[in-house]
Scaffold this motif. Structure first.
Motif, mmCIF file in Angstrom:
data_model
loop_
_atom_site.group_PDB
_atom_site.id
_atom_site.type_symbol
_atom_site.label_atom_id
_atom_site.label_comp_id
_atom_site.label_asym_id
_atom_site.label_seq_id
_atom_site.Cartn_x
_atom_site.Cartn_y
_atom_site.Cartn_z
ATOM 1 N N GLN A 39 0.829 -1.204 0.000
ATOM 2 C CA GLN A 39 0.000 0.000 0.000
ATOM 3 C C GLN A 39 0.865 1.256 0.000
ATOM 4 O OE1 GLN A 39 -3.854 -0.309 2.475
ATOM 5 N NE2 GLN A 39 -2.564 -1.935 3.333
ATOM 6 N N LEU A 42 2.111 1.944 -3.454
ATOM 7 C CA LEU A 42 1.051 2.471 -4.327
ATOM 8 C C LEU A 42 0.600 3.858 -3.901
ATOM 9 C CD1 LEU A 42 -1.000 -0.814 -4.673
ATOM 10 C CD2 LEU A 42 0.387 0.261 -6.435
ATOM 11 N N ALA A 43 0.745 4.175 -2.620
ATOM 12 C CA ALA A 43 0.349 5.495 -2.128
ATOM 13 C C ALA A 43 1.250 6.590 -2.681
ATOM 14 C CB ALA A 43 0.375 5.522 -0.599
ATOM 15 N N LYS A 45 1.784 7.088 -5.567
ATOM 16 C CA LYS A 45 1.224 7.432 -6.875
ATOM 17 C C LYS A 45 2.066 6.928 -8.039
ATOM 18 C CE LYS A 45 -2.035 9.558 -4.729
ATOM 19 N NZ LYS A 45 -3.348 8.909 -4.572
ATOM 20 N N ARG A 68 -8.287 -3.827 -1.552
ATOM 21 C CA ARG A 68 -7.560 -2.612 -1.203
ATOM 22 C C ARG A 68 -6.530 -2.254 -2.260
ATOM 23 N NH1 ARG A 68 -7.722 2.295 0.335
ATOM 24 N NH2 ARG A 68 -5.896 3.024 1.506
ATOM 25 N N ILE A 69 -5.782 -3.228 -2.722
ATOM 26 C CA ILE A 69 -4.773 -2.966 -3.753
ATOM 27 C C ILE A 69 -5.452 -2.510 -5.046
ATOM 28 C CG2 ILE A 69 -2.951 -3.990 -5.176
ATOM 29 C CD1 ILE A 69 -2.225 -3.550 -2.200
ATOM 30 N N GLN A 71 -8.217 -0.843 -5.270
ATOM 31 C CA GLN A 71 -8.666 0.531 -5.071
ATOM 32 C C GLN A 71 -7.521 1.527 -5.238
ATOM 33 O OE1 GLN A 71 -10.342 0.374 -1.136
ATOM 34 N NE2 GLN A 71 -12.271 -0.566 -1.819
ATOM 35 N N LEU A 72 -6.343 1.145 -4.754
ATOM 36 C CA LEU A 72 -5.193 2.040 -4.829
ATOM 37 C C LEU A 72 -4.598 2.116 -6.230
ATOM 38 C CD1 LEU A 72 -3.363 1.076 -1.500
ATOM 39 C CD2 LEU A 72 -4.519 3.235 -2.006
ATOM 40 N N ALA A 73 -4.783 1.063 -7.014
ATOM 41 C CA ALA A 73 -4.210 1.027 -8.373
ATOM 42 C C ALA A 73 -5.245 0.498 -9.350
ATOM 43 C CB ALA A 73 -2.952 0.173 -8.389
#
Length: 217
Positions: A39, A42-43, A45, A68-69, A71-73
């Motif tokens: 996370q 990926l946070a 950006k 979750r992954i 959603q982040l990517a």
């Protein structure tokens, strides 16, 4: 090509790296050992062309982690590589937006072709999982699949061969291994040959993939 490999077993990550380098010699790889590290990567950006994700890692539950992954990517192809080769997990991860579900027991050539298909915009779930009934989520989490895989390799390799195996997984040459272990290059060659024979591997890359649980008889 930029790839994020998220798996809590270092030997498996090294096996993935070797496989990806055969697909693209210019691949840039970021490694994560748990969901928190994934996370965090990926946070930042950073945009990845591919994300390889294990299901059972510290931090989150299997399906929760995939969600979750994702959603982040949302734009990066997400591929689950797991020892949980059950239709239940394949179905659930694909429902969460994964582009592929590949059992770690798959042959390296199958994994490579599946990744090429996904990178080209397709999706992949092995036919063997499509034709098997689901047994549902596994309730026994006292032991991680990667631990069993690692111990299986230790049973067929001597302690010194395991030392050589770890350095092979890091991409070291025979000379580099010899220097690190205080051995002659000739002795290292003997150990490498013995490792290939013990794991029934055709070459160094396949030996690392087998040791990391990505190959089966």
């Amino acid at each position: 090509m930029r790839v994020l490999i998220a798996d809590d077993h270092s030997l498996f990550r090294q096996g993935c790296k070797l496989l990806l380098q055969e697909i693209d010699t210019n691949v840039e790889i970021t490694e994560s050992g748990d969901f928190e590290e994934a996370q965090a990567a990926l946070a930042g950006k950073d945009i990845f062309d591919l994300i390889l994700l294990d299901l059972r890692m510290p931090g989150l539950g299997e399906i929760e982690g995939v969600r979750r992954i994702r959603q982040l990517a949302p734009a990066s192809p997400l591929v689950v590589l797991s020892a949980l080769d059950d239709p239940y997990y394949a179905q659930k991860t694909m429902e969460c937006g994964a582009a592929g579900f590949i059992p770690k027991s798959s042959n390296p050539s199958v994994i490579a072709n599946a990744l090429k298909l996904i990178l080209a915009g397709g999706s992949y779930v092995p036919p063997s999982l499509m034709n098997r009934p689901s047994t549902g989520p596994k309730s026994d989490k006292s032991r991680r699949p990667s631990e069993d895989l690692y111990e299986a390799v230790e049973k067929v390799l001597t302690p010194r061969q395991m030392d050589v195996m770890r350095l092979l997984a890091k991409g070291e040459s025979n000379k580099g291994i010899a220097d690190a272990l205080g051995l002659s290059e000739g002795t290292v060659k003997v150990h490498v040959a013995a490792i290939l024979k013990a794991l029934n591997a055709a070459n160094r890359t396949q030996a690392v993939l087998i040791a990391s649980g990505m190959d089966s008889e």
